[in-house]
Every structure is written in C-alpha cells, then in structure tokens.
Motif scaffolding. Sequence first.
Motif, PDB file in Angstrom:
ATOM      1  N   ARG A  65       0.808  -0.963  -0.079  1.00  0.00           N
ATOM      2  CA  ARG A  65      -0.060  -0.123   0.065  1.00  0.00           C
ATOM      3  C   ARG A  65       0.764   1.381   0.077  1.00  0.00           C
ATOM      4  O   ARG A  65       1.810   1.239   0.669  1.00  0.00           O
ATOM      5  CB  ARG A  65      -1.045   0.126   1.250  1.00  0.00           C
ATOM      6  CG  ARG A  65      -2.338   0.499   0.992  1.00  0.00           C
ATOM      7  CD  ARG A  65      -3.058   0.144   2.032  1.00  0.00           C
ATOM      8  NE  ARG A  65      -4.400   0.940   1.680  1.00  0.00           N
ATOM      9  CZ  ARG A  65      -5.250   0.988   2.701  1.00  0.00           C
ATOM     10  NH1 ARG A  65      -5.202   0.520   3.722  1.00  0.00           N
ATOM     11  NH2 ARG A  65      -6.376   1.726   2.253  1.00  0.00           N
ATOM     12  N   ARG A  66       0.557   1.965  -0.793  1.00  0.00           N
ATOM     13  CA  ARG A  66       1.414   3.509  -1.105  1.00  0.00           C
ATOM     14  C   ARG A  66       1.219   4.403   0.415  1.00  0.00           C
ATOM     15  O   ARG A  66      -0.072   4.443   0.663  1.00  0.00           O
ATOM     16  CB  ARG A  66       0.886   4.122  -2.222  1.00  0.00           C
ATOM     17  CG  ARG A  66       1.905   5.373  -2.537  1.00  0.00           C
ATOM     18  CD  ARG A  66       1.283   6.169  -3.542  1.00  0.00           C
ATOM     19  NE  ARG A  66       2.172   6.169  -4.915  1.00  0.00           N
ATOM     20  CZ  ARG A  66       1.636   6.675  -5.832  1.00  0.00           C
ATOM     21  NH1 ARG A  66       0.251   7.336  -5.924  1.00  0.00           N
ATOM     22  NH2 ARG A  66       2.464   6.650  -7.009  1.00  0.00           N
ATOM     23  N   THR A  67       2.208   4.793   0.681  1.00  0.00           N
ATOM     24  CA  THR A  67       2.070   5.539   1.888  1.00  0.00           C
ATOM     25  C   THR A  67       1.540   6.946   1.301  1.00  0.00           C
ATOM     26  O   THR A  67       2.343   7.679   0.551  1.00  0.00           O
ATOM     27  CB  THR A  67       3.332   5.850   2.731  1.00  0.00           C
ATOM     28  OG1 THR A  67       3.683   4.524   3.107  1.00  0.00           O
ATOM     29  CG2 THR A  67       2.954   6.662   3.884  1.00  0.00           C
ATOM     30  N   ARG A  68       0.427   7.491   1.778  1.00  0.00           N
ATOM     31  CA  ARG A  68       0.082   8.929   1.552  1.00  0.00           C
ATOM     32  C   ARG A  68       0.428   9.752   2.721  1.00  0.00           C
ATOM     33  O   ARG A  68       0.039   9.466   3.678  1.00  0.00           O
ATOM     34  CB  ARG A  68      -1.335   8.786   1.119  1.00  0.00           C
ATOM     35  CG  ARG A  68      -1.924   8.009   0.193  1.00  0.00           C
ATOM     36  CD  ARG A  68      -3.185   8.344  -0.272  1.00  0.00           C
ATOM     37  NE  ARG A  68      -3.638   7.489  -1.417  1.00  0.00           N
ATOM     38  CZ  ARG A  68      -4.982   7.456  -1.859  1.00  0.00           C
ATOM     39  NH1 ARG A  68      -5.839   8.123  -1.477  1.00  0.00           N
ATOM     40  NH2 ARG A  68      -5.089   6.678  -3.007  1.00  0.00           N
ATOM     41  N   TYR A  69       0.933  10.897   2.431  1.00  0.00           N
ATOM     42  CA  TYR A  69       1.472  11.909   3.104  1.00  0.00           C
ATOM     43  C   TYR A  69       0.397  12.984   3.084  1.00  0.00           C
ATOM     44  O   TYR A  69       0.066  13.621   2.004  1.00  0.00           O
ATOM     45  CB  TYR A  69       2.893  12.289   3.040  1.00  0.00           C
ATOM     46  CG  TYR A  69       3.880  11.152   3.333  1.00  0.00           C
ATOM     47  CD1 TYR A  69       4.273  11.058   4.485  1.00  0.00           C
ATOM     48  CD2 TYR A  69       4.265  10.579   2.195  1.00  0.00           C
ATOM     49  CE1 TYR A  69       5.060   9.951   4.646  1.00  0.00           C
ATOM     50  CE2 TYR A  69       5.193   9.660   2.308  1.00  0.00           C
ATOM     51  CZ  TYR A  69       5.424   9.226   3.578  1.00  0.00           C
ATOM     52  OH  TYR A  69       6.618   8.393   3.993  1.00  0.00           O
ATOM     53  N   ARG A  70       0.114  13.768   4.193  1.00  0.00           N
ATOM     54  CA  ARG A  70      -0.853  14.785   4.193  1.00  0.00           C
ATOM     55  C   ARG A  70       0.036  16.083   3.621  1.00  0.00           C
ATOM     56  O   ARG A  70       1.035  16.567   3.893  1.00  0.00           O
ATOM     57  CB  ARG A  70      -1.235  15.239   5.636  1.00  0.00           C
ATOM     58  CG  ARG A  70      -2.166  16.526   5.748  1.00  0.00           C
ATOM     59  CD  ARG A  70      -2.392  16.742   7.101  1.00  0.00           C
ATOM     60  NE  ARG A  70      -1.369  17.118   7.944  1.00  0.00           N
ATOM     61  CZ  ARG A  70      -0.446  18.243   7.788  1.00  0.00           C
ATOM     62  NH1 ARG A  70      -1.076  19.389   7.101  1.00  0.00           N
ATOM     63  NH2 ARG A  70       0.420  18.385   8.646  1.00  0.00           N
ATOM     64  N   LYS A  71      -0.737  16.650   2.493  1.00  0.00           N
ATOM     65  CA  LYS A  71      -0.166  17.994   1.859  1.00  0.00           C
ATOM     66  C   LYS A  71      -0.082  19.131   2.814  1.00  0.00           C
ATOM     67  O   LYS A  71      -0.836  19.299   4.049  1.00  0.00           O
ATOM     68  CB  LYS A  71      -1.214  18.260   0.804  1.00  0.00           C
ATOM     69  CG  LYS A  71      -0.764  19.542  -0.049  1.00  0.00           C
ATOM     70  CD  LYS A  71      -1.625  19.951  -0.991  1.00  0.00           C
ATOM     71  CE  LYS A  71      -1.093  20.972  -1.843  1.00  0.00           C
ATOM     72  NZ  LYS A  71      -1.971  21.323  -2.977  1.00  0.00           N
TER      73      LYS A  71
END
Length: 310
Positions: A65-71
């Motif tokens: 799963r791709r790690t999504r970082y908060r903008k």
Amino acid sequence: MQLATTSFMDKAVSPPALYALPIPTRNLPSRFLCCSNPSTAATYTSWSPPPVPATTVTAPPVLKRRTRYRKQYPGESKGITEEMRFVAMRLRNRNGKKIDSQSDGDNTQSDSDDNAPDESDADASESDCEKETWQPSLQGFLRYLVDSKLVFDTVERIVDDSNDVAYAYFRMTGLERSEAVSRDLEWFGEQGNVIPEPSNAGVSYAKYLKELSETSAPIFLCHFYNIYFSHISGGQVIARQVSERLLGGRELEFCTWEGDVPELIRGVREKLIKLGEHWSRDDKNKCLRETTKSFRSLGLIVRLIILETK
C-alpha cells in the motif's frame, strides 16, 4: 397306445435330456462372483481415478500500500507565523487585484465593496463627493487612537497578569504600545480636543480577546502577534500619513519604539514558532481561521479614521 405315450413322456422328462438344454446366462460384472465355496466370499474391486499431474500454484503478488502523506499548508514548514502570513496575504488580494499592504482598513473596505456594482459610469460630481466622504478627519483619528489603546491595554494586561506559562514568554517584548498611545492622547487633550469614548469596534474586539485568553492560549497568542504585526506593517504608516495631513507631520509616540523594530518583532515571531511546534494541527487550523477575524477586527478600527460621524 398307452405304451407309446409313456415312452414319449419318458423322453420329454428324461434327466439327461433336461441337463443337455442350454442355460441362459447374463453378462454379469466381474465384481459379482458366486462361488459354491463359502470360504471364498464375494469381493469388490475398488476404482480409483487416474492420477492428476501435480501443478505448482503461485500466490498472487502482494501489493504494498502506498503511503500517503498529508499535503502541507502554505508556509507550514517554516512555522505558524508563516502560515498566518499566507492567510493575511490572501486577505489583501480581492478579485485578482492586489490591495496596498499599508492599510488594514483598506482590506475591510475592499471586503464590503467586493459585491458592489461597477461605478465606472458614475458622474464626476458623484465621484468627487465620494472621495470627500472618505477623507481622514481629526475626530476619526482620535477614535482610532482610543480604540487602539483599548486593544493594546487588553492584550498587555492579559499577558502580564495571566498564570499561563505560555503568556510569560511575551512579557516586556519592547513592542508594547499602550503607554505610548496614552501619551499621544494626553497631548491631543492638551490641544483642546475632546477625547471620545471607545467605539463598538474596539469594545467588542477587546471583549473577544479576553474570552479567548481564558479558553485557548494558542488562539489568543495568534491574535497577540497579529495585532503587533499589523500595527508595525500597516498601522504606523497610516498614522504617519494622517499626521502629515492633519498635524503638520508631528511624530507620534504611537509610531516610535526605543529598540530596533525588526529585531523586536523577530524575537516575538521566533518564540511563537517554538510554541507552535507543540500545538496540534487542529489548533493551528483554528489559529489560521482566527487570523482572518483578527485582521478584519483591526480593519474596522482603522476604518474609523475615514468614517464620518453621522
């Protein structure tokens, strides 16, 4: 005759002749075997399916799963003060037109005029009348100084008297204005001018600041910073322009500091950034929303300079 019949019957039922007749048999399956020997019991031949060649089953690849970082918010990497600066700059831009950063009052005026109809076709006499209506007046400038004194008195008294540790970092910063504006008002009184009472704009904002100081230190400190930053970046410029027009260029103590102003405001900024590192993202978002309220409240006070008393 009887002898012949008997002979015929003997032939018909003669045992050798009977046994000589063919006995019909069925094609029974080989698994059903009958045997007169009781030691040999009936057996069943088991059937097994042909062997299936073994196949190697490979599991599907595991997709990570791709790690999504908060903008990040604009300016977030540099601290809460930079985030508030971006909010303030957005307030200074309306309809693609950059508003002069010298006046917070101009920002408020722009807010009220955004949805106004285009008056480019108005008569020249009407435009001249409108310009005269927005000219600064001495009485309006006094109202601005009185409300400013009330706001600075409020924030400085809260910081000095509060038991909150966060407020202790902002005592004696060198930016305090309440005593300076008090001396200016005293001089105006000596010149025979009537000092007005605080207006609703100043009273309501001072009351709001007091309530914030008791409920949320982060939000109050953001107002604290915006008040001084607004006066240094825009308020003092307006005050000097009004002084040149109405007071012959008199230097007001409200617009003078004993120390280096950029260094003083930088010290306050760095302290607020350090504290902001311990705030949650929710508290920071509230501070950004309150930045808009802060500049609009200060804009209402600046606007008193050019509003005429009805």
